[in-house]
Design a protein around this motif. Sequence first.
Motif, short mmCIF file in Angstrom:
data_model
loop_
_atom_site.label_atom_id
_atom_site.label_comp_id
_atom_site.label_asym_id
_atom_site.label_seq_id
_atom_site.Cartn_x
_atom_site.Cartn_y
_atom_site.Cartn_z
N LEU A 384 -17.51 33.89 11.13
CA LEU A 384 -18.94 33.55 11.16
C LEU A 384 -19.14 32.05 10.98
O LEU A 384 -20.05 31.46 11.59
CB LEU A 384 -19.67 34.33 10.07
N LEU A 385 -18.31 31.42 10.14
CA LEU A 385 -18.38 29.97 9.97
C LEU A 385 -18.09 29.26 11.28
O LEU A 385 -18.78 28.30 11.66
CB LEU A 385 -17.39 29.53 8.88
N ALA A 386 -17.06 29.73 12.00
CA ALA A 386 -16.73 29.14 13.30
C ALA A 386 -17.86 29.35 14.30
O ALA A 386 -18.18 28.46 15.10
CB ALA A 386 -15.43 29.73 13.83
N ALA A 387 -18.49 30.54 14.27
CA ALA A 387 -19.60 30.82 15.19
C ALA A 387 -20.75 29.85 14.94
O ALA A 387 -21.32 29.27 15.89
CB ALA A 387 -20.07 32.26 15.02
N ALA A 388 -21.10 29.65 13.67
CA ALA A 388 -22.17 28.69 13.34
C ALA A 388 -21.77 27.28 13.74
O ALA A 388 -22.60 26.49 14.25
CB ALA A 388 -22.48 28.76 11.85
#
Length: 416
Positions: A384-388
């Motif tokens: 999710l951090l990479a997606a953001a």
Amino acid sequence: MRGLRRWWDDTAGGLPATFWYLWSGLLINRAGAFALLFLSLYLTAARGAPPSLAGLVVGAYGIGGAAGTLLGGVLADRWGRRATLLAAHLVAAGLMATLAFSTHLAVIAALATLVGVAHSMPSPAFVAAIVDVVPEARRSRAFNLQFWAFNLGMAVASLLAGVLAEASFTALFLVDAGATLAAAVVIALKVPETLGRRPALTPRAAVGRRPGLHTALTDRTFLAFVGLTFLLAVLTMQTSTIMPLAMRADGLRPSAYGLVVALGGALIVAGQLFVPRLIEPYRKSTVLAVSTGLMALGFGTLTVADGLPLYLGAAVVWTAGQMLAAPPNAQINADLAPPELRARYQSVFYLTFPAASFVAPALGGLSLEHLGERHWLVVGALGLLAAAGHLLAGPPRESRVAALRAAAAEPVRSAR
């Protein structure tokens, strides 16, 4: 029939012949690159090495791979793509043949390190050559086909490796050497040098630029993208490093792990060619955010997985994320690289994979030991951090790409 022909034209039409020869060389190379899959088993079963020493030798191959990635990028920009590919394949074939008849563990360790260098050198040259010859509008499809060939080749290699290892480890190394030599022959006969004259730097582009790896290593926009790719690679490495341990802890047999891995490979081989048309209407940053989000969901699901059906369902989700990520990831990497430093940028980008292959098992093992099933929540959070990160980094990346295109077009306008 017309629908099938239209689909093929959308998927692979308009790509130059040189691309297809490069693609064929890559497929042959990957289909024959199976000896290292059984290196640890070879060392313990055939050479009597303890598991700890076998692990060190396999690690030496990885260290050689990191060095070879950088060396391949530098040489591909200096010598040329074709020369680097030929040198790497010929050296790798010779080393593999030597390895087949080596018995001393110290010699095997040294050869494994050198094989790691030779095996990793072609990656930046392959991608740089594809960017050289494929028009920008077709590159996403070209990279998608490259990813498909890589996975198809690895699937073939996995099947052949088991058969050959049962028969003879010597044959395993010799057939690997033969396949590498066959790829070299294809490149020698059919692939011309794609590195043209270095374009002159415009005054705007030349300011503050020192040609070489220094430029790639100080390019903040590019390094932000490399960092996000590293997170994606750490997620991907979970399937080969931490997931087998988790499945064993859940009481599942090794055959269950093989089934999960085989399912992912089958999905990629069957469905990857349909991805470009699916993602074409969307911005690359959006596609990458969705893909890493899917991977986060898939791995996060393992928090509650305790049987094979849930593992298989989760594998479908994270494999879909991997499939969506492959074309835009490669396309952005190509877009961010100045033409005269194209292979060097590729080499820095490809360092994310050996780095992830070290970080994923080292930190993942500790995480699984202390957190148990909550480890997968940490992995999901990373996704999710990479997606953001992709959503936030998308606009600056697009501005940077537009500036590079404008700088590349400036000499043409001046000449006119």
